[in-house]
Design an enzyme around this catalytic site. Structure first.
Site: not given
Length: 527
Positions: A348-350, A366-367
């Site tokens: 998952s990440t943003v 960022n993750s």
């Protein structure tokens, strides 16, 4: 143009500055920083620090960061590789002697040194006006005073419940009342708030040296890890040059390996050999070609890509000769016969994109790797640690085999599109292994099918992963049936595939157009 009779989102338009993130509070925080005179990087760091509190399943200071920056939207693009390294004691022989052939996702061995905080500090040094002392305040406030859980985050929290029940310190820190948080719950993380306060006061060294680093090392060694305080103290961010290719008259840029952006570029180079406009955007042929390009590119990545500081990676040859060779083999009436690829990571990440009033462009990701990372929270600091090192192979001779101080093959990829040297779209697509496919899907939606940034993000998606074509509910039944006739094994997906953000820069009009994925909680905002 969008049909206003149907559910959907409008594009967001502004003249001065714009941001797109996966959470509205992060977007608002970034706008506040921009209005206060901050740069695109200032805004991205403030938003990301906040997301590390309010979107804990996806990101945080226990993770990694990559970014592409183009000052004033023209000229030299700088790539920042903020990925962490394996402990210096992490030799493949150590694992093989203990009959370990893969790295367990929730073990201490899955934790590489978190690179995000140092990457933020490096980006702010080079492109920021503000410091951690002010930019971390929204995150500190959210951690200490509490934040309200958003719907998509609650969805992920529920799916991660069993993992968090079994983790290290996760039940104490991340399962309030012994249950997963639901939308509308107010969550407090005072220990994380204190850690952020220390970084705000004393900078990156507060994280990598002293009490915080010692607590992380003590936590990891207590459950079998090989980490030392020297591993943390010696961490650095690499500043480098992006790699790219041309598609439809636009240059598309990615961070170089150990980032996996080369996967997306190979896909684009393969797809460029076909005229996608011969087929409708929602068609069997288009989904088939995308899947075949992905299968080839992912095979290449798993066979040839590792940390270029320790193995040789022929970027030029992969982008040209390899793509040419396999593009010529793709058939429209059947699938290629390729070996099964089983990447060890699906995290998952943003992703955050920002363009400021001076047209400084920031593409930032960022993750903490898998959802809720390693499910290991440092004993006293509240830091949830990533499990990025689970992406290593334990296979001597493989380019991505674990080794002392080595960076694992990553999954997170910020992207930037330019035309004649000038930025036109910083964008990214979250979602683990989906990211290269997602970026190609969004980009071809725009450049081949004429969709705007929001329409391109909204369109239904598919991911050919581990020999199965995972398709969102929005893919019509006739396309699913047609793909099966071509040999694709298909399935539906429970979580939607990824989440995208994009900002289009119109230099002639002096405007910015933003799009943000409805698969997440966030939005684009501008002023």
């Amino acid at each position: 143009m969008r049909n206003f009779h149907l559910a959907g989102r409008s594009t967001v338009h502004a003249r001065n500055a714009m941001v797109a993130t996966s959470h509205p509070l992060a977007a608002l925080t970034a706008i506040d920083v921009l209005r206060a005179g901050g740069t695109a990087v200032d805004a991205a760091v403030a938003a990301c620090a906040l997301l590390g509190v309010i979107e804990p399943q996806a990101t945080g200071i226990g993770g990694d960061c990559f970014a592409l920056i183009q000052p004033k939207g023209e000229g030299k693009i700088v790539a920042y590789n903020g990925s962490g390294r394996a402990p210096m004691a992490a030799k493949p022989e150590w694992y093989l002697e203990r009959n370990m052939h893969t790295i367990p996702l929730t073990s201490a061995h899955a934790v590489s040194v978190p690179g995000a905080v140092d990457a933020w500090a490096t980006l702010l040094r080079d492109h920021g006006k503000f410091g951690f002392d002010s930019l971390l305040q929204p995150a500190i406030k959210a951690a200490e005073e509490g934040y309200v859980v958003a719907p998509r985050i609650a969805f992920d929290w529920k799916n991660g419940f069993d993992k968090l029940k079994k983790g290290t310190n996760t039940e104490r820190y991340l399962l309030p009342h012994g249950k997963p948080a639901v939308a509308g719950d107010v969550i407090h993380q005072p220990e994380l708030g204190q850690t952020l306060r220390a970084i705000a006061k004393n900078g990156r060294d507060a994280f990598y040296k002293g009490a915080i680093a010692e607590d992380m090392v003590e936590t990891l060694r207590g459950i079998g890890g090989l980490h030392t305080t020297e591993d943390f103290a010696n961490h650095t961010t690499e500043t480098t040059v992006p790699i790219g290719t041309m598609y439809k008259g636009h240059d598309v840029w990615q961070c170089p390996p150990n980032g996996p952006g080369i996967t997306m570029l190979v896909m684009l180079n393969i797809l460029s050999r076909f005229d996608l406009t011969k087929f409708p955007a929602m068609s069997i042929e288009r989904f088939h070609l995308e899947a075949e390009a992905a299968r080839v590119a992912y095979m290449m990545r798993e066979q040839r890509i590792g940390d270029p500081a320790q193995v040789e990676v022929d970027v030029a040859g992969i982008l040209k000769e390899f793509a040419d060779e396999y593009a010529g083999k793709i058939r429209m009436d059947a699938m290629l016969d390729l070996p099964k690829v089983s990447p060890p990571m699906n995290p998952s990440t943003v992703y955050i994109t920002v363009v400021d009033k001076d047209r400084n462009v920031c593409s930032f990701i960022n993750s903490i790797a898998h959802s809720f990372g390693s499910a290991i929270v440092s004993n006293k600091t509240g830091v949830l640690l990533q499990n990025r090192a689970a992406g290593f192979r334990i296979q001597p001779g493989h380019p991505n085999c674990i080794a002392p101080g080595k960076r694992p093959l990553h999954t997170i990829i910020p992207s930037l599109v330019t035309k004649n040297g000038r930025a036109v779209m910083p964008f990214g697509v979250m979602g683990g292994q989906y990211q290269p496919v997602g970026q190609c899907h969004v980009l071809t939606n725009m450049f081949d099918y004429g969709l705007d940034v929001q329409e391109a993000i909204d369109m239904p998606r598919g991911l050919h992963y581990e020999n199965v074509y995972q398709l969102e509910d929005g893919v019509p039944a006739d396309i699913v049936a047609g793909l099966k006739k071509l040999g694709h094994q298909t399935t539906s997906v429970i979580p939607p595939l990824g989440g995208a953000q994009a900002i289009w820069i119109d230099w002639d009009k002096g405007t910015l157009t933003g799009g943000s994925d409805p698969r997440k909680d966030g939005c684009a905002l501008g002023y």
